[in-house]
Write an enzyme that holds these catalytic residues in place. Structure first.
Site, short mmCIF file in Angstrom:
data_model
loop_
_atom_site.label_atom_id
_atom_site.label_comp_id
_atom_site.label_asym_id
_atom_site.label_seq_id
_atom_site.Cartn_x
_atom_site.Cartn_y
_atom_site.Cartn_z
N ARG A 35 0.82 -1.22 0.00
CA ARG A 35 0.00 0.00 0.00
C ARG A 35 0.85 1.26 0.00
O ARG A 35 0.46 2.27 -0.60
CB ARG A 35 -0.95 -0.01 1.19
CG ARG A 35 -2.06 -1.00 0.97
CD ARG A 35 -3.02 -1.02 2.11
NE ARG A 35 -4.18 -1.83 1.78
CZ ARG A 35 -4.94 -2.44 2.67
NH1 ARG A 35 -4.68 -2.34 3.96
NH2 ARG A 35 -5.98 -3.14 2.29
N LYS A 218 -19.99 -17.64 -1.27
CA LYS A 218 -21.46 -17.56 -1.22
C LYS A 218 -22.05 -16.72 -2.33
O LYS A 218 -21.51 -15.67 -2.67
CB LYS A 218 -21.88 -16.93 0.11
CG LYS A 218 -21.58 -17.80 1.29
CD LYS A 218 -21.97 -17.06 2.53
CE LYS A 218 -21.76 -17.90 3.77
NZ LYS A 218 -21.94 -17.11 4.97
N GLY A 374 -10.47 -8.93 -3.05
CA GLY A 374 -10.14 -9.92 -2.02
C GLY A 374 -9.37 -11.11 -2.51
O GLY A 374 -8.24 -10.99 -2.98
N GLY A 397 -13.54 -4.00 -0.80
CA GLY A 397 -14.94 -3.56 -0.72
C GLY A 397 -15.25 -2.45 -1.72
O GLY A 397 -16.32 -2.42 -2.32
P1 AMP Z 1 -15.33 -14.76 -0.87
O1 AMP Z 1 -14.76 -14.01 0.28
O2 AMP Z 1 -16.83 -14.90 -0.85
O3 AMP Z 1 -14.81 -14.26 -2.20
O4 AMP Z 1 -14.84 -16.25 -0.71
C1 AMP Z 1 -13.50 -16.64 -0.79
C2 AMP Z 1 -13.38 -17.95 -0.10
O5 AMP Z 1 -14.20 -18.89 -0.75
C3 AMP Z 1 -11.97 -18.51 -0.12
O6 AMP Z 1 -11.46 -18.50 1.19
C4 AMP Z 1 -12.17 -19.93 -0.63
O7 AMP Z 1 -11.47 -20.90 0.13
C5 AMP Z 1 -13.67 -20.15 -0.46
N1 AMP Z 1 -14.18 -21.18 -1.36
C6 AMP Z 1 -14.05 -21.28 -2.68
N2 AMP Z 1 -14.60 -22.43 -3.13
C7 AMP Z 1 -15.07 -23.09 -2.06
C8 AMP Z 1 -15.73 -24.34 -1.86
N3 AMP Z 1 -16.00 -25.12 -2.89
N4 AMP Z 1 -16.06 -24.69 -0.62
C9 AMP Z 1 -15.77 -23.90 0.43
N5 AMP Z 1 -15.17 -22.69 0.31
C10 AMP Z 1 -14.81 -22.30 -0.91
#
Ligand code: AMP
Length: 416
Positions: A35, A218, A374, A397
């Site tokens: 940064r 999610k 992220g 974000g």
């Molecule tokens: P996000 O913060 O929603 O972008 O999610 C990122 C996280 O999703 C990472 O830490 C990944 O390990 C997790 N992730 C990706 N694919 C899977 C999966 N099939 N099952 C569980 N976690 C997952």
């Protein structure tokens, strides 16, 4: 709109909002200076013009109270080293008028953490939102936030915002302060300009085909972005944990895979919308299923909707990786947010790796590729491919809100 390139800082004092919220170890040493390096082009341009520099930032979440653990004094020497000039320190950001006034061209003053004052974030402290007196406290805070912003503004002739990471916040130093400078004397820094241009390329200045890849855990946290992109993309890859919400929605068995059972209708709705809009929605067909959530788990390749009981899908399978690659490699605009599997485990990186490799190939063939928000940034860094894509965003974000189509207060304050 004023631009940093057009502005001559000679003989002027500039107050620059940067994002120096860098990670520190237990001894207060900077463990990742990305940064700080990110802000250097802006800071150096001001000094090279013959301007004086007042640098302001937040660090951590001190919640409106002085807390030495979050003191920016700890990074003063690192900033000085990177800039190549001595840096003075103002131990109270709201009482730095004398130090600012004494600055000569080429000199640098670093202000203490803005968030030692609740006025920076503008949230009333010590009062619950449910309290009947909250509305009044909020009004009072708004007034003192203006005063605080005015004080910061009084130190300088020009205001530069180069903190993309906080551009989605309407804070004193990121937005309110801009009211105290006329249009000719406020501008975005180079890092902000790059981020804004990158977002512009994927939202408005689209070269086709446009492939967006949304992954992560999610669907619920990505829905705003998915909906905004639906009107713009040709191909939409939805991968990672959200795969299993879709598989379940289509009547599949997903075992122990991450699955939002209350979002099945939402998943079906996304599929219908894609069809109606002529978007090629690409979902995984097979996956690497594991018998535990660990790097050393036993694995088998199974269809995403036929995961045996007790098993969970942790990565994209080989057929899926081909589907993803095919939807990416000929694209001319690419946006990637969120991994295709649990990439933190080395044995479950194949899906994300296939995506990253296809993005690199497309970029070599002239595509504009933006990776951000992220974990996909951590992903390209892990694969050592960050410099082989067009742009890796620094703002988590903020980037997500921008691609959701929201107007970022930090940018609006300057652009109007
Ligand atoms: P996000 O913060 O929603 O972008 O999610 C990122 C996280 O999703 C990472 O830490 C990944 O390990 C997790 N992730 C990706 N694919 C899977 C999966 N099939 N099952 C569980 N976690 C997952």
């Amino acid at each position: 709109m004023q631009t940093i390139d057009n502005y001559n800082f000679a003989g002027k004092k500039a107050i620059v909002r940067v994002d120096f919220n860098v990670p520190l170890d237990e001894n207060g040493k900077v463990t990742d200076d990305t940064r700080i390096r990110g802000a250097l082009p802006t800071l150096k341009k001001i000094l090279a013009d013959g301007g004086a520099l007042i640098i302001m930032s937040h660090m951590g979440k001190p919640k409106g109270k002085v807390n030495p653990k979050f003191s920016l004094g700890q990074i003063k020497d690192v900033v000085a080293e990177k800039l190549g000039v001595a840096v003075q320190f103002a131990p109270d950001c709201a009482k730095a008028a004398e130090q600012a006034a004494a600055l000569k061209p080429g000199e640098v003053l670093l202000l203490e953490n803005l968030r030692f004052y609740p006025e920076e974030e503008g949230k009333p402290v010590g009062i619950d939102k449910e309290d009947p007196a909250y509305a009044e406290a909020k009004e009072a805070m708004k007034a003192s936030q203006k005063e605080f912003s005015k004080t910061l503004a009084s130190y300088a002739d020009a205001y530069v915002n180069d903190a993309f990471g906080t551009a989605h916040r309407k804070h004193a130093s990121t937005a309110v302060i801009a009211d105290y400078f006329d249009a000719d004397n406020k501008m975005l820094g180079y890092l902000m300009e790059k981020e804004v241009n990158a977002v512009e390329n994927v939202l408005n200045n689209i070269k086709r085909p446009f492939t967006a890849i949304m992954g992560g855990s999610k669907v619920s946290t990505k829905i705003g972005i998915i909906e905004n992109l639906m009107d713009k993309v040709d191909n939409l890859i939805l991968c990672g944990g959200m795969t299993y919400t879709f598989a379940k929605a289509m009547g599949g068995e997903v075992g122990l895979s991450i699955c939002e059972t209350d979002k099945l209708d939402l998943a079906l709705n996304i599929m219908e919308k894609a069809k109606a809009k002529g978007v090629n929605l690409v979902l995984g067909t097979d996956c690497v299923a594991a018998d535990s959530f660990s790097n050393d788990a036993n694995t088998q390749i199974v269809p995403v909707g036929a995961i045996p009981e007790g098993w969970e899908g942790l990565d994209a399978g080989p057929d899926t990786r081909v589907l993803f690659t095919n939807a990416i490699k000929d694209a001319k605009t690419i946006l990637w947010n969120g991994p295709a599997g649990v990439f933190e485990f080395d044995n479950f990186t194949a899906g994300s790796r296939a995506i990253a490799d296809a993005i690199v190939e497309a970029t070599e063939n002239g595509a504009f590729s933006l990776v951000g928000g992220g974990d996909s940034v951590a992903c390209v860094n892990k694969f050592g491919l960050a410099d082989k894509v067009s742009y890796v965003s620094t703002g988590g974000g903020a980037l997500l809100e921008a691609i959701e189509g929201k107007v970022l207060p930090g940018i609006k304050a300057i652009k109007g």
